[in-house]
Design a protein around this motif. Structure first.
Motif, PDB file in Angstrom:
ATOM      1  N   THR A 126      39.595  46.912  12.521  1.00  0.00           N
ATOM      2  CA  THR A 126      38.185  47.148  12.206  1.00  0.00           C
ATOM      3  C   THR A 126      37.954  46.954  10.723  1.00  0.00           C
ATOM      4  OG1 THR A 126      37.884  48.645  14.064  1.00  0.00           O
ATOM      5  CG2 THR A 126      36.388  48.894  12.193  1.00  0.00           C
ATOM      6  N   GLU A 127      36.891  46.281  10.407  1.00  0.00           N
ATOM      7  CA  GLU A 127      36.564  45.963   9.018  1.00  0.00           C
ATOM      8  C   GLU A 127      35.271  46.673   8.643  1.00  0.00           C
ATOM      9  OE1 GLU A 127      36.478  41.777   8.439  1.00  0.00           O
ATOM     10  OE2 GLU A 127      35.262  41.903   6.632  1.00  0.00           O
ATOM     11  N   VAL A 128      35.263  47.251   7.458  1.00  0.00           N
ATOM     12  CA  VAL A 128      34.055  47.905   6.956  1.00  0.00           C
ATOM     13  C   VAL A 128      33.372  46.924   6.024  1.00  0.00           C
ATOM     14  CG1 VAL A 128      33.108  49.865   5.699  1.00  0.00           C
ATOM     15  CG2 VAL A 128      35.137  50.177   7.134  1.00  0.00           C
ATOM     16  N   GLU A 129      32.201  46.450   6.432  1.00  0.00           N
ATOM     17  CA  GLU A 129      31.496  45.480   5.604  1.00  0.00           C
ATOM     18  C   GLU A 129      30.630  46.158   4.545  1.00  0.00           C
ATOM     19  OE1 GLU A 129      29.411  42.779   8.201  1.00  0.00           O
ATOM     20  OE2 GLU A 129      31.169  41.492   8.335  1.00  0.00           O
ATOM     21  N   SER A 130      30.078  47.299   4.861  1.00  0.00           N
ATOM     22  CA  SER A 130      29.263  47.998   3.875  1.00  0.00           C
ATOM     23  C   SER A 130      29.108  49.440   4.299  1.00  0.00           C
ATOM     24  CB  SER A 130      27.890  47.337   3.733  1.00  0.00           C
ATOM     25  OG  SER A 130      27.157  47.476   4.929  1.00  0.00           O
ATOM     26  N   VAL A 131      28.840  50.293   3.322  1.00  0.00           N
ATOM     27  CA  VAL A 131      28.609  51.707   3.609  1.00  0.00           C
ATOM     28  C   VAL A 131      27.721  52.257   2.507  1.00  0.00           C
ATOM     29  CG1 VAL A 131      30.776  52.350   2.486  1.00  0.00           C
ATOM     30  CG2 VAL A 131      29.703  53.922   4.074  1.00  0.00           C
ATOM     31  N   SER A 132      26.796  53.144   2.877  1.00  0.00           N
ATOM     32  CA  SER A 132      25.886  53.705   1.889  1.00  0.00           C
ATOM     33  C   SER A 132      25.355  55.034   2.398  1.00  0.00           C
ATOM     34  CB  SER A 132      24.728  52.746   1.623  1.00  0.00           C
ATOM     35  OG  SER A 132      23.901  52.649   2.756  1.00  0.00           O
ATOM     36  N   THR A 133      24.717  55.763   1.529  1.00  0.00           N
ATOM     37  CA  THR A 133      24.098  57.036   1.866  1.00  0.00           C
ATOM     38  C   THR A 133      22.815  57.193   1.066  1.00  0.00           C
ATOM     39  OG1 THR A 133      24.384  59.433   1.977  1.00  0.00           O
ATOM     40  CG2 THR A 133      25.382  58.294   0.111  1.00  0.00           C
ATOM     41  N   VAL A 138      30.302  57.760  -0.885  1.00  0.00           N
ATOM     42  CA  VAL A 138      30.814  57.285   0.399  1.00  0.00           C
ATOM     43  C   VAL A 138      32.098  56.497   0.163  1.00  0.00           C
ATOM     44  CG1 VAL A 138      28.596  57.214   1.603  1.00  0.00           C
ATOM     45  CG2 VAL A 138      29.352  55.233   0.264  1.00  0.00           C
ATOM     46  N   GLY A 139      32.856  56.350   1.202  1.00  0.00           N
ATOM     47  CA  GLY A 139      34.088  55.584   1.104  1.00  0.00           C
ATOM     48  C   GLY A 139      34.648  55.317   2.480  1.00  0.00           C
ATOM     49  N   PHE A 140      35.752  54.627   2.508  1.00  0.00           N
ATOM     50  CA  PHE A 140      36.405  54.359   3.784  1.00  0.00           C
ATOM     51  C   PHE A 140      37.896  54.184   3.543  1.00  0.00           C
ATOM     52  CE2 PHE A 140      37.257  49.856   3.264  1.00  0.00           C
ATOM     53  CZ  PHE A 140      36.321  49.473   2.318  1.00  0.00           C
ATOM     54  N   ALA A 141      38.652  54.376   4.606  1.00  0.00           N
ATOM     55  CA  ALA A 141      40.099  54.238   4.526  1.00  0.00           C
ATOM     56  C   ALA A 141      40.624  53.828   5.895  1.00  0.00           C
ATOM     57  CB  ALA A 141      40.748  55.551   4.088  1.00  0.00           C
ATOM     58  N   THR A 200      38.449  55.217   8.898  1.00  0.00           N
ATOM     59  CA  THR A 200      37.616  56.396   8.643  1.00  0.00           C
ATOM     60  C   THR A 200      36.584  56.051   7.588  1.00  0.00           C
ATOM     61  OG1 THR A 200      39.461  57.877   9.131  1.00  0.00           O
ATOM     62  CG2 THR A 200      37.609  58.806   7.909  1.00  0.00           C
ATOM     63  N   VAL A 201      35.339  56.297   7.905  1.00  0.00           N
ATOM     64  CA  VAL A 201      34.238  56.126   6.947  1.00  0.00           C
ATOM     65  C   VAL A 201      33.680  57.511   6.670  1.00  0.00           C
ATOM     66  CG1 VAL A 201      32.043  54.975   6.481  1.00  0.00           C
ATOM     67  CG2 VAL A 201      33.733  53.877   7.974  1.00  0.00           C
ATOM     68  N   TRP A 202      33.505  57.842   5.409  1.00  0.00           N
ATOM     69  CA  TRP A 202      33.142  59.227   5.116  1.00  0.00           C
ATOM     70  C   TRP A 202      32.037  59.290   4.066  1.00  0.00           C
ATOM     71  CZ3 TRP A 202      34.023  59.550   0.004  1.00  0.00           C
ATOM     72  CH2 TRP A 202      35.052  58.774  -0.537  1.00  0.00           C
TER      73      TRP A 202
END
Lengths: 199, 150
Positions: free
Chosen positions: B115-122, B129-132, B139-141
């Motif tokens: 799984t790839e995280v292309e973008s994340v925001s809040t 925010v972040g991911f690992a 995990t996206v948090w």
């Protein structure tokens, strides 16, 4: 062949082939309430942003969405062993491995569902009274991964207020691979959302 | 020498046609030209008879004679038959090469990536925010640093 026959033949040749990516996407969602913190600090990340001290193994990226809701993103490394005394209800028990790094001891299922959603249509998941999740399948990669937009929203308390996006992320999900969303505060602990896409 | 009008009747009589046979015989006694013409025809006939040779096949030549006949009969279908097999062999070889090329170049379906995280925001003020990715789980948090969510 008559003109009508040629017209039908050309229409058949020029018509778009069936798009297999238009088959509905199967989405599985679990919303788990994690309570009784196993350690004092349960925040998913304590590392300052902006290029200063980063956790070991972390990377820093910037990926703005649209007009620039930019936030520094840091990939933390989990620290500390999980608490040995952990309790899972029947709904959360299958997710024990997924929740292994969550620093809480009690895990209770608030919401669990599986539904099929068409591409480019919003699927709404009322995971708990404090949060509502929207998942929109966007397209499918050639290798089978599914691109989705996920938004966890805090509904407004008053009708005249607007909802607030607690988290919005665009993922390219590998079928059969769980994705975990966490950091959503609850009165007694934290909401952890587990997603699984297939089909 | 110009022909007599009876010449054609003389030639027909010489070839054995019975029509006007008596008239021809009587005319030959009177017409020098037709008599000469008849003599020419006889000379040609006699010459042909003299030069004609009858072929004979001896006993020890008979087997070769029959083999030659059989070879002539068996060779008859060759023209179309010969063209078919070379063309078929060429087409089969081309097909084998095409199949082999396809198998060599076909590397199969691409391996599925994680799984790839292309973008994340809040939109939460002051939150990050972040991911690992760990053990195959993404995990996206979001971390609001302990602020109350209103």
């Amino acid at each position: 062949m008559t003109l009508a026959g040629w017209t039908l033949l050309m229409a058949a040749l020029l018509s778009a082939p069936e798009d297999v990516a238009e088959r509905p996407v199967s989405l599985s969602v679990w919303a788990i309430e994690a309570t009784n913190p196993a350690r004092e600090d349960t925040a998913p990340n304590r590392t300052p942003i902006g290029g200063r001290t980063l956790a070991e193994g972390a990377t820093s990226q910037r990926t703005p969405i649209g007009g620039g809701m930019a936030r520094s993103m840091v990939a933390p490394r989990t620290t500390g062993p999980p608490s040995p005394a952990r309790r899972f209800d029947d709904g959360a028990k299958p997710l024990e491995r997924i929740l292994a790094d969550i620093p809480y001891t009690d895990f209770k299922t608030l919401y669990a569902t599986r539904q099929n959603t068409a591409y480019r249509q919003d699927a709404v998941f009322p995971v708990c009274p404090k949060y509502k999740m929207f998942i929109t399948p966007l397209d499918k990669e050639p290798d089978g991964r599914i691109r989705v937009n996920v938004r966890v929203e805090i509904p407004p308390e008053r009708p005249e207020d607007k909802p607030v996006n607690a988290l919005e992320t665009r993922l390219v999900m590998a079928p059969g691979k769980e994705v975990k969303l966490r950091g959503f505060r609850l009165p007694q602990g934290e909401l952890v959302i587990v997603l699984l896409a297939g089909g | 020498m110009t022909d007599c009008r009876w010449t054609k009747y003389v030639e027909a009589w010489f070839d054995g046609e019975p029509a006007r046979a008596r008239g021809v015989e009587a005319h030959l006694a009177e017409c020098l030209k037709c008599a000469q013409r008849l003599k020419q025809l006889e000379q040609v006939r006699d010459g042909i008879i003299a030069s004609r040779r009858r072929e004979t096949i001896s006993d020890n030549q008979f087997a070769a004679f029959m083999a030659g006949i059989r070879d002539g009969l068996e060779e008859a279908p060759a023209p179309g038959h010969r063209r078919f097999w070379p063309a078929f062999s060429l087409a089969a070889a081309a097909l084998l090469i095409a199949i082999a090329t396809f198998l060599i170049l076909d590397t199969g379906p691409a391996p599925v990536k994680a799984t790839e995280v292309e973008s994340v925001s809040t939109d939460l003020d002051g939150a990050i925010v972040g991911f690992a990715v760990e053990d195959g789980v993404t995990t996206v948090w979001v971390n609001d640093f302990g602020k109350d969510i209103d």
